[in-house]
Design an enzyme around this catalytic site. Structure first.
Site, PDB file in Angstrom:
ATOM      1  N   ASN A 109       1.034  -1.216   0.029  1.00  0.00           N
ATOM      2  CA  ASN A 109       0.092  -0.030  -0.053  1.00  0.00           C
ATOM      3  C   ASN A 109       1.071   1.280  -0.122  1.00  0.00           C
ATOM      4  O   ASN A 109       1.521   1.656   1.171  1.00  0.00           O
ATOM      5  CB  ASN A 109      -0.822  -0.073   1.202  1.00  0.00           C
ATOM      6  CG  ASN A 109      -1.945   1.267   1.183  1.00  0.00           C
ATOM      7  OD1 ASN A 109      -1.826   2.045   0.429  1.00  0.00           O
ATOM      8  ND2 ASN A 109      -2.594   1.208   2.266  1.00  0.00           N
ATOM      9  N   ARG A 133      -2.867  -1.931  -3.208  1.00  0.00           N
ATOM     10  CA  ARG A 133      -4.137  -1.203  -3.144  1.00  0.00           C
ATOM     11  C   ARG A 133      -3.688  -0.043  -4.131  1.00  0.00           C
ATOM     12  O   ARG A 133      -3.031   0.696  -3.987  1.00  0.00           O
ATOM     13  CB  ARG A 133      -3.912  -0.736  -1.538  1.00  0.00           C
ATOM     14  CG  ARG A 133      -5.112   0.422  -1.517  1.00  0.00           C
ATOM     15  CD  ARG A 133      -5.046   0.909   0.101  1.00  0.00           C
ATOM     16  NE  ARG A 133      -6.268   1.446   0.482  1.00  0.00           N
ATOM     17  CZ  ARG A 133      -6.707   2.025   1.663  1.00  0.00           C
ATOM     18  NH1 ARG A 133      -5.776   1.514   2.528  1.00  0.00           N
ATOM     19  NH2 ARG A 133      -7.787   2.419   1.720  1.00  0.00           N
ATOM     20  N   HIS A 155     -12.697   3.593   0.386  1.00  0.00           N
ATOM     21  CA  HIS A 155     -12.601   2.769   1.270  1.00  0.00           C
ATOM     22  C   HIS A 155     -13.289   1.522   1.081  1.00  0.00           C
ATOM     23  O   HIS A 155     -13.818   0.571   2.007  1.00  0.00           O
ATOM     24  CB  HIS A 155     -13.184   3.275   2.741  1.00  0.00           C
ATOM     25  CG  HIS A 155     -12.394   4.421   3.503  1.00  0.00           C
ATOM     26  ND1 HIS A 155     -12.984   5.616   3.540  1.00  0.00           N
ATOM     27  CD2 HIS A 155     -11.121   4.871   3.579  1.00  0.00           C
ATOM     28  CE1 HIS A 155     -12.229   6.528   4.114  1.00  0.00           C
ATOM     29  NE2 HIS A 155     -11.071   5.848   4.130  1.00  0.00           N
ATOM     30  N   HIS A 208     -16.781   3.932   8.084  1.00  0.00           N
ATOM     31  CA  HIS A 208     -15.506   3.736   8.452  1.00  0.00           C
ATOM     32  C   HIS A 208     -14.801   5.076   8.753  1.00  0.00           C
ATOM     33  O   HIS A 208     -14.672   5.943   8.082  1.00  0.00           O
ATOM     34  CB  HIS A 208     -14.858   3.405   6.931  1.00  0.00           C
ATOM     35  CG  HIS A 208     -13.257   3.109   6.914  1.00  0.00           C
ATOM     36  ND1 HIS A 208     -12.586   2.271   6.857  1.00  0.00           N
ATOM     37  CD2 HIS A 208     -12.490   4.096   7.069  1.00  0.00           C
ATOM     38  CE1 HIS A 208     -11.413   2.216   6.823  1.00  0.00           C
ATOM     39  NE2 HIS A 208     -11.135   3.386   6.943  1.00  0.00           N
ATOM     40  N   ARG A 260      -9.566  16.717   6.575  1.00  0.00           N
ATOM     41  CA  ARG A 260     -10.361  17.300   5.218  1.00  0.00           C
ATOM     42  C   ARG A 260     -11.718  17.539   5.864  1.00  0.00           C
ATOM     43  O   ARG A 260     -12.084  17.273   6.716  1.00  0.00           O
ATOM     44  CB  ARG A 260     -10.338  15.794   4.549  1.00  0.00           C
ATOM     45  CG  ARG A 260      -9.084  15.630   4.097  1.00  0.00           C
ATOM     46  CD  ARG A 260      -9.416  14.381   3.162  1.00  0.00           C
ATOM     47  NE  ARG A 260      -8.504  13.186   3.660  1.00  0.00           N
ATOM     48  CZ  ARG A 260      -8.659  11.921   3.394  1.00  0.00           C
ATOM     49  NH1 ARG A 260      -9.417  11.490   2.400  1.00  0.00           N
ATOM     50  NH2 ARG A 260      -7.943  10.977   3.893  1.00  0.00           N
ATOM     51  N   ASP A 313      -6.228  14.571  15.222  1.00  0.00           N
ATOM     52  CA  ASP A 313      -6.284  13.051  15.760  1.00  0.00           C
ATOM     53  C   ASP A 313      -7.303  13.197  17.070  1.00  0.00           C
ATOM     54  O   ASP A 313      -6.965  14.119  17.984  1.00  0.00           O
ATOM     55  CB  ASP A 313      -4.798  12.817  16.285  1.00  0.00           C
ATOM     56  CG  ASP A 313      -4.806  11.493  16.771  1.00  0.00           C
ATOM     57  OD1 ASP A 313      -4.013  10.674  16.306  1.00  0.00           O
ATOM     58  OD2 ASP A 313      -5.261  11.242  18.002  1.00  0.00           O
ATOM     59  N   GLY A 343      -9.941   3.274  13.048  1.00  0.00           N
ATOM     60  CA  GLY A 343      -9.469   3.908  14.190  1.00  0.00           C
ATOM     61  C   GLY A 343     -10.456   4.207  15.184  1.00  0.00           C
ATOM     62  O   GLY A 343     -10.523   4.026  16.347  1.00  0.00           O
ATOM     63  N   ILE A 344     -11.159   5.355  14.800  1.00  0.00           N
ATOM     64  CA  ILE A 344     -12.256   6.000  15.567  1.00  0.00           C
ATOM     65  C   ILE A 344     -13.297   5.121  15.923  1.00  0.00           C
ATOM     66  O   ILE A 344     -13.912   4.742  17.188  1.00  0.00           O
ATOM     67  CB  ILE A 344     -12.679   7.035  14.862  1.00  0.00           C
ATOM     68  CG1 ILE A 344     -11.582   8.365  14.974  1.00  0.00           C
ATOM     69  CG2 ILE A 344     -13.816   8.019  15.742  1.00  0.00           C
ATOM     70  CD1 ILE A 344     -11.836   9.442  13.829  1.00  0.00           C
ATOM     71  N   GLU A 381      -8.040  -4.333   5.704  1.00  0.00           N
ATOM     72  CA  GLU A 381      -7.840  -4.053   4.239  1.00  0.00           C
ATOM     73  C   GLU A 381      -6.846  -4.958   3.585  1.00  0.00           C
ATOM     74  O   GLU A 381      -6.902  -5.350   2.281  1.00  0.00           O
ATOM     75  CB  GLU A 381      -7.747  -2.509   4.087  1.00  0.00           C
ATOM     76  CG  GLU A 381      -8.907  -1.788   4.177  1.00  0.00           C
ATOM     77  CD  GLU A 381      -8.743  -0.264   4.644  1.00  0.00           C
ATOM     78  OE1 GLU A 381      -7.889  -0.197   5.605  1.00  0.00           O
ATOM     79  OE2 GLU A 381      -8.982   0.646   3.958  1.00  0.00           O
TER      80      GLU A 381
END
Ligand code: ADP
Length: 396
Positions: free
Chosen positions: A9, A94, A182, A209, A242, A284, A329-330, A380
């Protein structure tokens, strides 16, 4: 097909890898890791299948890789010592963009490479790095099949209404569409839910996601029906840096009235917005939660609000919802945010059991709830390895 399937990736400044042993169609993770900071201060880290760090390298003594090709060489050299002479029989890559036509993993040849090159304008920040990774691997593993696995492919089952913008139809034909991203993560989750519970897997899922990059996907009958992300990975919910959905008039105003260049706007929307821009702390979630206070509240409140809106909108797009799945992650870890997102979704049957959520259970809804709320770890790399194995098997 026995041997090692290597998954690569390639990002702008990182090359992530995972090595799976393939034996009788079963894939077993051997190790994974990455070289990050390529072109600046590269660092290598590798983990075993249990996630424990088994190697690090900072190249303090010189010889740091300065390109993706050099980073791949460093990874291969390290892997050689790990794999006990087992050969790499396939490399899965990927690839962020497969355009309108690549709707499945694809064996790469010169013609495919040229088509992927033509898609660079659709993902100028990501696609060139993915292709650099393929070129480096093709050189390093001459004769070994290389397979492209696309982040957009899973979404190609979207109906026209979910795939288009309200522009003159000629633009759709020219490739200006809602591609969604994703996809490898959503495909992994959809398959996993179907393997666990075939009835639920054939039902209506909304998958969140939520990581540094975040999107949501509506899946019905195992197939993608709509995504929060559109033409680029900027659209949809706010992300680490973003902006997420924005009135296109804002972009025009920035350029025409505020006098910003397109490069400045691009940087702002990709790198200076979202959680980072709203909080002024960080992109983060852990750092924002640790800091706390009004600015943190502003950013996390907006994030939860937009994700909640998107869940309801996507549920509407597929006529209801049987399960809500949190991943990345979240989604896998941020209990407070999960609770906030779901707070107010009772009207579509989504409620969360506070104790289960706090314990980070795999199922965080109440027993017998109309809508099951699940937490699943995405993978993934494994999805890419499975696709690569599938393409190799089909090739015979
Ligand atoms: P990427 O999109 O780069 O793969 P990840 O899926 O690793 O990103 O997600 C990173 C995000 O997950 C960060 O915002 C991070 O703070 C958040 N995160 C990871 N662990 C936790 C945790 N225990 N609590 C809250 N947020 C977390």
């Amino acid at each position: 097909m026995n041997g090692i399937i290597l998954v690569l990736n390639a990002g702008s400044s990182s090359l992530k890898f995972a090595a799976f042993a393939a034996a009788k169609g079963v894939l077993t993770l051997q190790c994974a890791g990455q070289v990050e900071g390529i072109g600046a201060t590269p660092r290598f880290i590798a983990r075993n299948a249990e996630g424990e760090t088994i190697a690090t390298e900072g190249w303090a003594g010189g010889g740091a890789p300065a390109s993706h090709a050099a980073a791949l060489d460093a990874i291969i050299t390290w892997l050689d010592g790990m794999l006990d002479g087992r050969p790499v029989v396939g490399v899965g890559h990927r690839v962020v963009h497969g355009g309108p036509d690549f709707s499945a993993p694809t064996l790469i040849d010169v013609g495919v490479m040229a088509e992927l090159q033509d898609l660079v304008p659709l993902a100028p920040l990501h696609q060139p790095h993915n292709l650099a990774g393929i070129a480096a691997a093709a050189k390093r593993f001459r004769g070994v099949p290389q397979v492209a696995c696309f982040d957009t492919a899973f979404h190609r089952t979207q109906p026209f209404v979910a795939d288009t913008f309200g522009l003159p139809i000629a633009y759709h034909a020219r490739g200006i569409r809602r591609y969604g991203f994703h996809g490898l993560s959503y495909e992994y989750i959809a398959r996993r839910i179907a393997a666990e519970d075939p009835v639920l897997g054939s039902g209506r899922l909304v998958v969140c996601h939520l990581g540094n990059g975040s999107s949501l996907c509506a899946i019905a009958g195992g197939h993608a029906q709509a995504s929060s992300m559109g033409f680029t990975a900027l659209d949809g919910v706010p992300m680490g840096t973003r902006c997420g959905q924005i009135d296109p008039g804002v972009v025009l105003h920035m350029i025409d009235t505020l006098g910003m260049t397109t490069a400045e706007v691009t940087k702002l929307l990709y790198n200076g917005s979202g959680l980072k821009g709203l909080s002024g702390i960080s992109g983060d979630v852990r750092a924002i939660e640790a800091e706390g206070g009004e600015a943190a509240e502003r950013a996390l409140g907006y994030f939860a609000y937009r994700v909640r809106r998107e869940i309801a909108a996507l549920a509407a797009s597929i006529g209801g919802i049987d399960a809500l799945v949190f991943t990345a992650g979240i989604g896998e870890n941020a209990r407070g945010l999960r609770a906030r997102i779901c707070d107010g979704l009772g009207f579509i049957g989504v409620t969360v059991d506070p104790a289960r959520n706090a314990a980070n259970d795999a199922e965080i809804s109440h027993d017998g709830a109309g809508v099951r709320v699940l937490v699943r770890r995405t993978d993934e790399e494994r999805m890419i390895a499975e696709h690569t194995l599938g393409v190799l098997a089909a090739r015979g």
